[in-house]
Scaffold this active site. Structure first.
Site, PDB file in Angstrom:
ATOM      1  N   HIS A  91       0.823  -1.207   0.000  1.00 58.75           N
ATOM      2  CA  HIS A  91       0.000   0.000   0.000  1.00 58.75           C
ATOM      3  C   HIS A  91       0.860   1.260   0.000  1.00 58.75           C
ATOM      4  O   HIS A  91       1.971   1.292   0.545  1.00 58.75           O
ATOM      5  CB  HIS A  91      -0.894   0.030   1.249  1.00 58.75           C
ATOM      6  CG  HIS A  91      -2.112  -0.833   1.137  1.00 58.75           C
ATOM      7  ND1 HIS A  91      -3.041  -0.679   0.124  1.00 58.75           N
ATOM      8  CD2 HIS A  91      -2.582  -1.844   1.930  1.00 58.75           C
ATOM      9  CE1 HIS A  91      -4.025  -1.567   0.308  1.00 58.75           C
ATOM     10  NE2 HIS A  91      -3.760  -2.286   1.377  1.00 58.75           N
ATOM     11  N   CYS A 143       0.134   2.752  -4.573  1.00 57.93           N
ATOM     12  CA  CYS A 143      -0.628   3.930  -4.952  1.00 57.93           C
ATOM     13  C   CYS A 143       0.146   5.204  -4.659  1.00 57.93           C
ATOM     14  O   CYS A 143       0.968   5.245  -3.737  1.00 57.93           O
ATOM     15  CB  CYS A 143      -1.955   3.951  -4.210  1.00 57.93           C
ATOM     16  SG  CYS A 143      -3.091   2.658  -4.752  1.00 57.93           S
TER      17      CYS A 143
END
Length: 322
Positions: A91, A143
């Site tokens: 992440h 991301c």
């Protein structure tokens, strides 16, 4: 002399198992890259450090502290001419910048398994410690990964093209992001402090192990920002997407296939289809094309010096068997 140059790597895969943020392909990504580093690029398996949160694994957990220690150790070993590689699959997040004059700008960070964020400033400080002539290639499949090395020159950046998703794509994907609000909620439960300032929570819980971004007073950050003009260095960032985009974790479990990060997988496909030497620019552009063909809407970017943009990915030699 060239044969004596070291090739060192740190590979980090965070799946966040048994949590609301669980991903499925991140560990697969770094295991696949470990094989590629050994078979194609001449890395010694003993020179590759693997950090994953695989239950029962003997590898170190990918906490913020462990990741930074592994990277610092790799750079401490480095000498002129060495090739260093860091692959992160997991992440990412972003949070509002405290820099003067940037009220609507964000800072980028990766999210280790313990939520001790590692920010763009931390990666800038690592790059600044590289011996001259030693390259550090950072592939981040996360991301908001564009710009993860603060002040690195943009070579391939935000795209103005709009790519529509292919409605026939039979893949289940999850964005590799944890919103800053979710991170704040988690950290607030640990610190019992009522504030929306992410740095306050990180400093309270992690102390000196928190990112330099939060250790330094805001006026020091402003001075740092003014003093760090863009100049050629040996940092090379291949980001899975732009700084305002998400990267996909693909879980094709309907067909029994392995889960993977869309960008990591695209790079693997590019390398398999092109056994010869590829420049960093070519790897990113070809990965963009793979993702567009697959109907995955994210745009990999490249940040590095002009020279490194056209240099061979991981310095693969043209006539090498690596």
């Amino acid at each position: 002399m060239e044969g004596k140059n070291k090739r060192l790597a740190v590979l980090v895969g965070c799946n966040y198992p048994n949590t609301p943020n669980e991903l499925h392909g991140c560990i697969n990504d770094v295991l696949a890259m470990r094989d590629t580093l050994v078979k194609r690029f001449g890395f010694d398996p003993k020179s590759i450090e693997l950090l994953t949160d695989e239950p029962g694994s003997s590898s170190p957990m990918p906490t913020g502290s462990n990741i930074k220690q592994a990277l610092a150790s790799m750079i401490d070993q480095a000498e002129t001419g060495d090739v260093l590689y860091f692959h992160y699959s997991g992440h990412g997040t972003r949070f509002p910048s405290k820099k003067l004059g940037h009220p609507y700008r964000y800072e980028e960070a990766i999210v280790p398994c313990d939520f001790n964020l590692i920010t763009d400033l931390d990666f800038r400080q690592l790059v600044n410690k590289l011996p001259k002539g030693t390259s550090l290639t950072f592939l981040s499949d996360s991301c908001y990964s564009g710009g993860l090395i603060d002040k690195e020159k943009e070579q391939i950046g935000p795209s103005s093209l709009v790519h529509e998703n292919d409605s026939s794509l039979k893949l289940t994907s999850t964005p590799k992001t944890i919103p800053i609000k979710s991170i704040l909620q988690h950290l607030s439960s640990l610190t019992n402090i009522s504030t929306t300032d992410i740095g306050t929570h990180l400093l309270e819980f992690f102390g000196s192990e928190a990112s330099s971004r939060f250790q330094l007073p805001s006026h020091h950050l402003d001075l740092l920002n003014l003093n760090q003009s863009l100049r050629p260095d040996e940092g090379i960032l291949l980001s899975g997407c732009q700084s305002d985009e998400t990267s996909a974790d693909i879980n094709p479990n309907v067909s029994g296939g392995k889960a993977y990060g869309a960008f990591s997988n695209a790079v693997q496909m590019v390398l398999k289809e092109n056994p010869g030497q590829l420049s960093n620019r070519e790897v990113v552009m070809k990965a963009r094309n793979v993702l567009q063909t697959q109907g995955i809407v994210q745009h990999p970017c490249l940040y590095c010096s002009d020279e490194n943009a056209n240099a061979a990915f991981l310095r693969q030699h043209q006539n090498s068997d690596l």
